[in-house]
Design a protein around this motif. Structure first.
Motif, PDB file in Angstrom:
ATOM      1  N   MET A 100      12.217   7.334  19.279  1.00 46.76           N
ATOM      2  CA  MET A 100      12.124   8.768  19.166  1.00 46.76           C
ATOM      3  C   MET A 100      11.320   9.084  17.895  1.00 46.76           C
ATOM      4  O   MET A 100      11.684   8.648  16.806  1.00 46.76           O
ATOM      5  N   LYS A 101      10.263   9.800  18.066  1.00 46.83           N
ATOM      6  CA  LYS A 101       9.440  10.139  16.910  1.00 46.83           C
ATOM      7  C   LYS A 101      10.191  11.097  15.994  1.00 46.83           C
ATOM      8  O   LYS A 101      10.969  11.922  16.442  1.00 46.83           O
ATOM      9  N   ASN A 102       9.941  10.964  14.705  1.00 46.54           N
ATOM     10  CA  ASN A 102      10.618  11.820  13.730  1.00 46.54           C
ATOM     11  C   ASN A 102       9.823  11.856  12.435  1.00 46.54           C
ATOM     12  O   ASN A 102       8.869  11.100  12.266  1.00 46.54           O
ATOM     13  N   ASN A 103      10.227  12.720  11.544  1.00 46.31           N
ATOM     14  CA  ASN A 103       9.555  12.803  10.246  1.00 46.31           C
ATOM     15  C   ASN A 103      10.527  12.539   9.095  1.00 46.31           C
ATOM     16  O   ASN A 103      10.389  13.097   8.014  1.00 46.31           O
ATOM     17  N   ILE A 104      11.487  11.646   9.326  1.00 44.59           N
ATOM     18  CA  ILE A 104      12.466  11.319   8.285  1.00 44.59           C
ATOM     19  C   ILE A 104      11.790  10.707   7.067  1.00 44.59           C
ATOM     20  O   ILE A 104      12.103  11.060   5.935  1.00 44.59           O
ATOM     21  N   LYS A 105      10.858   9.796   7.292  1.00 45.14           N
ATOM     22  CA  LYS A 105      10.185   9.148   6.163  1.00 45.14           C
ATOM     23  C   LYS A 105       9.482  10.191   5.287  1.00 45.14           C
ATOM     24  O   LYS A 105       9.553  10.140   4.067  1.00 45.14           O
ATOM     25  N   TYR A 106       8.828  11.139   5.926  1.00 46.09           N
ATOM     26  CA  TYR A 106       8.139  12.200   5.188  1.00 46.09           C
ATOM     27  C   TYR A 106       9.141  13.018   4.366  1.00 46.09           C
ATOM     28  O   TYR A 106       8.926  13.278   3.184  1.00 46.09           O
ATOM     29  N   LEU A 107      10.242  13.420   4.992  1.00 46.30           N
ATOM     30  CA  LEU A 107      11.258  14.204   4.279  1.00 46.30           C
ATOM     31  C   LEU A 107      11.875  13.404   3.134  1.00 46.30           C
ATOM     32  O   LEU A 107      12.065  13.913   2.037  1.00 46.30           O
ATOM     33  N   ARG A 108      12.192  12.152   3.423  1.00 47.13           N
ATOM     34  CA  ARG A 108      12.833  11.286   2.431  1.00 47.13           C
ATOM     35  C   ARG A 108      11.950  11.108   1.202  1.00 47.13           C
ATOM     36  O   ARG A 108      12.428  11.084   0.071  1.00 47.13           O
ATOM     37  N   ARG A 109      10.651  11.027   1.409  1.00 48.69           N
ATOM     38  CA  ARG A 109       9.724  10.786   0.303  1.00 48.69           C
ATOM     39  C   ARG A 109       9.157  12.080  -0.299  1.00 48.69           C
ATOM     40  O   ARG A 109       8.378  12.034  -1.242  1.00 48.69           O
ATOM     41  N   SER A 110       9.561  13.221   0.230  1.00 53.55           N
ATOM     42  CA  SER A 110       9.052  14.504  -0.267  1.00 53.55           C
ATOM     43  C   SER A 110       9.517  14.744  -1.703  1.00 53.55           C
ATOM     44  O   SER A 110      10.467  14.124  -2.176  1.00 53.55           O
ATOM     45  N   GLN A 111       8.858  15.671  -2.381  1.00 54.99           N
ATOM     46  CA  GLN A 111       9.223  16.004  -3.761  1.00 54.99           C
ATOM     47  C   GLN A 111      10.659  16.471  -3.865  1.00 54.99           C
ATOM     48  O   GLN A 111      11.351  16.175  -4.828  1.00 54.99           O
ATOM     49  N   GLU A 112      11.120  17.178  -2.859  1.00 52.33           N
ATOM     50  CA  GLU A 112      12.471  17.725  -2.881  1.00 52.33           C
ATOM     51  C   GLU A 112      13.548  16.634  -2.889  1.00 52.33           C
ATOM     52  O   GLU A 112      14.572  16.765  -3.545  1.00 52.33           O
TER      53      GLU A 112
ATOM     54  N   ILE B  81      18.430   3.078   8.856  1.00 52.12           N
ATOM     55  CA  ILE B  81      17.371   4.016   8.457  1.00 52.12           C
ATOM     56  C   ILE B  81      16.006   3.475   8.866  1.00 52.12           C
ATOM     57  O   ILE B  81      15.168   4.214   9.399  1.00 52.12           O
ATOM     58  N   ILE B  82      15.787   2.182   8.643  1.00 51.27           N
ATOM     59  CA  ILE B  82      14.512   1.562   9.042  1.00 51.27           C
ATOM     60  C   ILE B  82      14.299   1.730  10.543  1.00 51.27           C
ATOM     61  O   ILE B  82      13.210   2.127  10.979  1.00 51.27           O
ATOM     62  N   SER B  83      15.324   1.457  11.329  1.00 49.66           N
ATOM     63  CA  SER B  83      15.213   1.572  12.787  1.00 49.66           C
ATOM     64  C   SER B  83      14.887   2.996  13.210  1.00 49.66           C
ATOM     65  O   SER B  83      14.026   3.216  14.065  1.00 49.66           O
ATOM     66  N   ILE B  84      15.582   3.952  12.626  1.00 48.73           N
ATOM     67  CA  ILE B  84      15.344   5.354  12.984  1.00 48.73           C
ATOM     68  C   ILE B  84      13.926   5.764  12.597  1.00 48.73           C
ATOM     69  O   ILE B  84      13.206   6.389  13.380  1.00 48.73           O
TER      70      ILE B  84
ATOM     71  N   THR C 286      14.792   6.517  -1.689  1.00 53.89           N
ATOM     72  CA  THR C 286      14.501   5.257  -1.017  1.00 53.89           C
ATOM     73  C   THR C 286      15.291   5.219   0.283  1.00 53.89           C
ATOM     74  O   THR C 286      16.210   6.015   0.496  1.00 53.89           O
ATOM     75  N   GLN C 287      14.957   4.266   1.124  1.00 53.61           N
ATOM     76  CA  GLN C 287      15.729   4.089   2.355  1.00 53.61           C
ATOM     77  C   GLN C 287      17.180   3.762   2.023  1.00 53.61           C
ATOM     78  O   GLN C 287      18.099   4.252   2.684  1.00 53.61           O
ATOM     79  N   GLN C 288      17.385   2.953   1.005  1.00 48.93           N
ATOM     80  CA  GLN C 288      18.743   2.574   0.610  1.00 48.93           C
ATOM     81  C   GLN C 288      19.545   3.791   0.148  1.00 48.93           C
ATOM     82  O   GLN C 288      20.707   3.951   0.502  1.00 48.93           O
ATOM     83  N   GLU C 289      18.933   4.653  -0.633  1.00 51.05           N
ATOM     84  CA  GLU C 289      19.626   5.857  -1.110  1.00 51.05           C
ATOM     85  C   GLU C 289      20.011   6.773   0.048  1.00 51.05           C
ATOM     86  O   GLU C 289      21.121   7.312   0.085  1.00 51.05           O
TER      87      GLU C 289
END
Length: 78
Positions: free
Chosen positions: A1-13, A32-35, A17-20
């Motif tokens: 399933m496509k998503n923008n979690i990586k973008y949100l996670r790395r955003s300035q706001e 998190i990696i799988s998603i 990290t994936q671990q956090e």
């Protein structure tokens, strides 16, 4: 399933990290990696992620084909 979690996670706001993010959601980093890589996920996890980022799930999880079809239907209705 496509998503923008990586973008949100790395955003300035958020700048996480994936671990956090995994720790904040109570899951493993591998989850998190799988998603982020597009694996299907449960409705419960979708809601956890959406609530964490304070976003509508549709703003995070999407597929281009569904969005494209919806746009086409809207144009036909108008």
């Amino acid at each position: 399933m496509k998503n923008n979690i990586k973008y949100l996670r790395r955003s300035q706001e958020f700048d996480m990290t994936q671990q956090e993010l995994a720790e904040a959601l109570g899951v493993s980093r591998q989850t998190i990696i799988s998603i982020e890589n597009g694996s299907n996920t449960s409705g419960e996890m979708i809601m956890k992620v959406a609530n964490f980022f304070n976003k509508d799930p549709r703003d995070i999880f999407f597929t281009n084909t569904v969005a494209h079809k919806l746009q086409r239907v809207k144009k036909e209705v108008i």
